[in-house]
Motif scaffolding. Sequence first.
Motif, short mmCIF file in Angstrom:
data_model
loop_
_atom_site.label_atom_id
_atom_site.label_comp_id
_atom_site.label_asym_id
_atom_site.label_seq_id
_atom_site.Cartn_x
_atom_site.Cartn_y
_atom_site.Cartn_z
N GLU A 70 0.83 -1.20 0.00
CA GLU A 70 0.00 0.00 0.00
C GLU A 70 0.87 1.26 0.00
OE1 GLU A 70 -4.00 1.83 2.08
OE2 GLU A 70 -3.17 -0.02 2.91
N ALA A 71 1.98 1.23 0.75
CA ALA A 71 2.89 2.37 0.77
C ALA A 71 3.54 2.60 -0.59
CB ALA A 71 3.96 2.17 1.85
N ALA A 72 3.70 1.52 -1.36
CA ALA A 72 4.27 1.61 -2.71
C ALA A 72 3.21 2.02 -3.73
CB ALA A 72 4.90 0.28 -3.10
N LYS A 73 2.02 2.34 -3.24
CA LYS A 73 0.91 2.79 -4.07
C LYS A 73 0.40 1.73 -5.04
CE LYS A 73 2.05 7.67 -3.60
NZ LYS A 73 1.49 7.75 -2.30
N ARG A 74 0.56 0.47 -4.65
CA ARG A 74 -0.05 -0.62 -5.41
C ARG A 74 -1.50 -0.69 -4.94
NH1 ARG A 74 1.90 -0.86 -9.52
NH2 ARG A 74 0.85 -2.81 -9.88
N PRO A 75 -2.48 -0.86 -5.82
CA PRO A 75 -3.87 -0.87 -5.38
C PRO A 75 -4.28 -2.22 -4.77
CG PRO A 75 -3.75 -1.19 -7.75
CD PRO A 75 -2.34 -0.94 -7.27
N PRO A 76 -5.01 -2.17 -3.67
CA PRO A 76 -5.52 -3.42 -3.11
C PRO A 76 -6.82 -3.83 -3.80
CG PRO A 76 -6.12 -1.62 -1.69
CD PRO A 76 -5.28 -1.03 -2.80
N SER A 77 -7.09 -5.10 -3.84
CA SER A 77 -8.40 -5.58 -4.28
C SER A 77 -9.36 -5.29 -3.12
CB SER A 77 -8.34 -7.08 -4.58
OG SER A 77 -9.57 -7.50 -5.14
N ALA A 78 -10.64 -5.58 -3.31
CA ALA A 78 -11.62 -5.32 -2.25
C ALA A 78 -12.86 -6.18 -2.48
CB ALA A 78 -12.00 -3.85 -2.22
N LEU A 79 -13.60 -6.38 -1.39
CA LEU A 79 -14.84 -7.14 -1.42
C LEU A 79 -15.98 -6.24 -0.97
CD1 LEU A 79 -13.60 -10.38 0.40
CD2 LEU A 79 -13.83 -10.03 -2.06
#
Length: 156
Positions: A70-79
């Motif tokens: 997240e700090a590397a600005k990679r997007p998380p998936s989500a439910l």
Amino acid sequence: MSAGFAAATGDGPPLPGGDAEQRSREVRAAFEGLLQIRRLTSRQGGGDPAAHPAEWELRQPVRAVALALEAAKRPPSALDASGVRVATGYRVTPGERLGTAVVEWLGPPGSGAAQEEEAALTACASALAPLGWDALLYRGPRRHRYLEVEPAGPTA
């Protein structure tokens, strides 16, 4: 009332879209705290102490890896509330071995996540490497790619 900061693992609800800058500040503060813990607790001889996971990270690799991504600005998936995947991004889960994590690239059906998988996971591995994590790319059932993440071994 806030329950405190938790890094996005990719299995939670979508990140609040209303105040992206607030979330960015929270992630930045948490990540800076992690680096400070590494500096203060490092027992590594030589080199950058911030480049080696701290003891708590070794005990909680899912949280540590999720924070790094997240700090590397990679997007998380989500439910969504019913458990349906609604966002394309990384998902971090416990690995089979103690102290390891698995990173997948997932998205809603028809999102194209499978086509992005290799490039996105390679970018995730690149974000983790300078932080002392080895991320090896594997291909599992139905050609699904994933990273197995573990603390990097000592360098000689």
